[in-house]
Design a protein around this motif. Structure first.
Motif, PDB file in Angstrom:
ATOM      1  N   CYS A  54       1.114  -0.605   0.168  1.00 29.18           N
ATOM      2  CA  CYS A  54      -0.297   0.001   0.246  1.00 29.18           C
ATOM      3  C   CYS A  54       1.073   1.238  -0.208  1.00 29.18           C
ATOM      4  CB  CYS A  54      -1.108   0.280   1.010  1.00 29.18           C
ATOM      5  SG  CYS A  54      -2.097  -1.532   1.465  1.00 29.18           S
ATOM      6  N   TYR A  74      -3.172   4.340   0.334  1.00 32.28           N
ATOM      7  CA  TYR A  74      -4.107   3.809  -0.632  1.00 32.28           C
ATOM      8  C   TYR A  74      -3.791   2.190  -1.052  1.00 32.28           C
ATOM      9  CZ  TYR A  74      -4.825   4.201  -5.685  1.00 32.28           C
ATOM     10  OH  TYR A  74      -5.219   4.086  -7.066  1.00 32.28           O
ATOM     11  N   GLU A 111      -6.974  -2.684  -3.984  1.00 28.66           N
ATOM     12  CA  GLU A 111      -8.546  -2.330  -3.714  1.00 28.66           C
ATOM     13  C   GLU A 111      -8.595  -1.082  -4.704  1.00 28.66           C
ATOM     14  OE1 GLU A 111     -10.398  -3.902  -0.085  1.00 28.66           O
ATOM     15  OE2 GLU A 111     -10.500  -2.189  -0.129  1.00 28.66           O
ATOM     16  N   ARG A 112      -8.265  -0.806  -4.877  1.00 28.82           N
ATOM     17  CA  ARG A 112      -7.394   0.988  -5.624  1.00 28.82           C
ATOM     18  C   ARG A 112      -8.665   1.670  -4.539  1.00 28.82           C
ATOM     19  NH1 ARG A 112      -4.824  -1.797  -8.333  1.00 28.82           N
ATOM     20  NH2 ARG A 112      -4.707  -2.442 -10.799  1.00 28.82           N
ATOM     21  N   LYS A 113      -8.277   2.074  -3.975  1.00 31.62           N
ATOM     22  CA  LYS A 113      -9.195   2.182  -2.632  1.00 31.62           C
ATOM     23  C   LYS A 113      -8.244   3.019  -1.210  1.00 31.62           C
ATOM     24  CE  LYS A 113     -13.289   2.191  -0.172  1.00 31.62           C
ATOM     25  NZ  LYS A 113     -14.148   1.190   0.581  1.00 31.62           N
ATOM     26  N   SER A 114      -8.889   4.321  -1.564  1.00 29.17           N
ATOM     27  CA  SER A 114      -7.686   5.472   0.067  1.00 29.17           C
ATOM     28  C   SER A 114      -8.661   5.186   1.283  1.00 29.17           C
ATOM     29  CB  SER A 114      -7.391   6.346   0.090  1.00 29.17           C
ATOM     30  OG  SER A 114      -6.561   6.677  -1.333  1.00 29.17           O
ATOM     31  N   LEU A 124      -0.433   6.931 -10.233  1.00 31.42           N
ATOM     32  CA  LEU A 124      -1.230   5.832  -9.537  1.00 31.42           C
ATOM     33  C   LEU A 124      -2.558   6.103  -8.758  1.00 31.42           C
ATOM     34  CD1 LEU A 124       0.054   3.471  -7.441  1.00 31.42           C
ATOM     35  CD2 LEU A 124       0.242   5.006  -5.662  1.00 31.42           C
ATOM     36  N   VAL A 125      -2.614   7.145  -9.019  1.00 31.93           N
ATOM     37  CA  VAL A 125      -4.012   8.100  -8.524  1.00 31.93           C
ATOM     38  C   VAL A 125      -4.213   9.269  -9.509  1.00 31.93           C
ATOM     39  CG1 VAL A 125      -3.397   8.347  -6.381  1.00 31.93           C
ATOM     40  CG2 VAL A 125      -5.872   7.778  -7.405  1.00 31.93           C
ATOM     41  N   LEU A 160      -3.923  -1.032  -3.115  1.00 28.13           N
ATOM     42  CA  LEU A 160      -3.230  -1.660  -4.350  1.00 28.13           C
ATOM     43  C   LEU A 160      -3.979  -2.448  -4.989  1.00 28.13           C
ATOM     44  CD1 LEU A 160       0.570  -0.731  -5.319  1.00 28.13           C
ATOM     45  CD2 LEU A 160      -0.919   0.654  -5.914  1.00 28.13           C
ATOM     46  N   GLY A 183      -3.438  -8.111  -7.940  1.00 32.55           N
ATOM     47  CA  GLY A 183      -4.074  -6.228  -8.053  1.00 32.55           C
ATOM     48  C   GLY A 183      -3.148  -5.489  -8.423  1.00 32.55           C
ATOM     49  N   TYR A 206       6.774   0.475  -9.891  1.00 30.33           N
ATOM     50  CA  TYR A 206       6.224   1.103  -9.187  1.00 30.33           C
ATOM     51  C   TYR A 206       7.046   1.903  -7.648  1.00 30.33           C
ATOM     52  CZ  TYR A 206       1.929  -0.933  -9.510  1.00 30.33           C
ATOM     53  OH  TYR A 206       0.481  -2.474 -10.227  1.00 30.33           O
TER      54      TYR A 206
END
Length: 409
Positions: free
Chosen positions: A58, A74, A78-81, A377-378, A76, A338, A345
């Protein structure tokens, strides 16, 4: 007629524990809220000391809204913060991440290990026990500044003019990167520091009272722990092995300098066994006429310790690399679906750039090793520019050696 909804609350505890071991950190933490039985099973699972091993990295970062009280994370996978609280005392920077622990710095530039998931903390020796840093006190005996000396291990010693540094500024100047030998939750752990002056090495075992200076060489760029030893790479591609397991340090140079001094380079052990070197280079963008825009490229090499050479790789297949202030790592997509295959990265870790431009945008993203292209990344990026984001692979294992206050020491 619809089929009955499965009653997941009735799963046997042993099967539920097997499920827990397969979950990513966010899902495991949420599992306790499913029902009372799951909450009890989750609590027993955590107390057992068993920790899910296949965690996806993360990105940890600071936000304006949370200030010093919380971190953004964040995921990786789940692509969620997410947001997580930070234990006291506040941290002023971080210089490393390994085995789910981050190496943090307080307002006096002293270092501490912190597990951001469990909140466990482990103190490290004071900065004043380092070879090149000494305290400056006032007439009342109160610590005011640090004196930083500039010399390496060569004899006869040639020393540049010492520098007096504010307490909260010293660590930003001195610390370059920290690497852990193992998971501190499991017991014995050694911390290796790459530090100024001249990118030298010092180490301390958890519980030591002082840092131990390794004065053999200088200008190290990265380091990993591999086969029971530390493998440190210089900015010219040489690799030194330091065996710290005996009564004295055993040092061997196993790969000579191979290239000129590089802008940035990394060392990593791949899951298939090879040791890799990653070279990061920046060059002017030919498509931009301003002459001030740079493009970044990464190249990956396999180290041949028999022929004493590097072999450029065309790619890394179904694997993903991670670089930055965190320990350089390589993950298999079989265990971490994921992630993106054959990608790197990266986070912003240029020491001079970070210090001279704390408010400047950070270069954080994903690099395609096949097409030599990068993506963010986002978007939009939620992080503050200082201190810069860092990779962390979640670790839910609790440290097993509490002090009188219930904290790990």
């Amino acid at each position: 007629m619809e089929a009955p909804v499965p009653d997941w609350s009735g799963l046997p505890a042993d099967i539920l524990n097997s499920v827990f071991q397969l979950l990513e950190c966010p899902d495991l933490l949420r599992s306790a809220a499913v029902c009372t039985f799951w909450q009890k099973a989750y609590s027993m699972f955590r107390r057992s000391g068993v920790c899910p091993s296949q965690q996806t990295p993360c990105l940890l970062y600071c936000t304006e809204a949370a200030g010093a009280k919380a971190l953004g994370m964040y995921s990786l996978s789940e692509r969620k913060s997410y947001s997580m609280p930070l234990p006291e005392p506040p941290i002023s920077n971080w210089i490393g991440s390994s085995h789910g622990w981050i190496v943090t710095m307080d307002e006096k530039s002293d270092l501490m290990l912190l597990n951001p998931i469990t909140g466990d903390k482990i103190t490290l020796p004071p900065v004043t026990t380092m070879e090149h840093v000494k305290p400056i006190v006032n007439d009342d005996g109160v610590l005011e500044k640090y004196k930083m000396s500039f010399y390496d291990g060569e004899l006869p010693r040639v020393e540049d003019t010492p520098y007096a540094c504010p307490l909260d500024r010293d660590g930003d100047l001195v610390y370059l990167k920290a690497i852990l030998s193992s998971d501190p939750s499991a017991g014995e752990c050694t911390v290796m520091l790459i530090h100024q002056p001249y990118a030298q090495l010092s180490f301390a075992k958890v519980g030591d009272a002082h840092w131990n200076w390794l004065q053999m060489h200088s200008f190290y760029a990265d380091c990993i722990h591999h086969d029971g030893c530390f493998y440190a790479m210089t900015a010219a591609g040489a690799i030194d092995v330091f065996d710290l397991n005996g009564s004295s340090v055993v040092h061997r140079r196993i790969l000579p300098n191979l290239v000129r001094m590089l802008e940035k380079c990394y060392i990593v052990q791949a899951p298939w066994g090879d040791v890799l070197q990653i070279i990061k280079e920046e060059s002017l963008d030919p498509e931009q006429p301003d002459g001030e825009t740079y493009v970044t490229a990464y190249e990956v090499y396999k180290v041949d310790f028999v022929e004493l050479k590097r072999v450029k790789m065309r790619g890394i297949g179904e694997y993903a690399l991670f670089t930055g202030k965190s320990t350089t790592s390589c993950f298999s997509l079989k265990d971490h679906p994921g992630l993106m295959a054959n990608h790197l990265y990266f986070t912003h870790d240029d020491h001079d750039e970070l210090l001279s431009g704390k408010d400047d945008p950070r270069d954080i993203g994903v690099y395609d090793l096949e097409n030599d292209t990068r993506t963010n990344l986002v978007d939009p990026e939620p992080w503050r520019t200082w201190f810069p984001p860092i990779w962390c692979t979640p670790n839910l294992a609790k440290a097993g050696f509490p002090d009188d206050n219930g904290e790990a020491q």
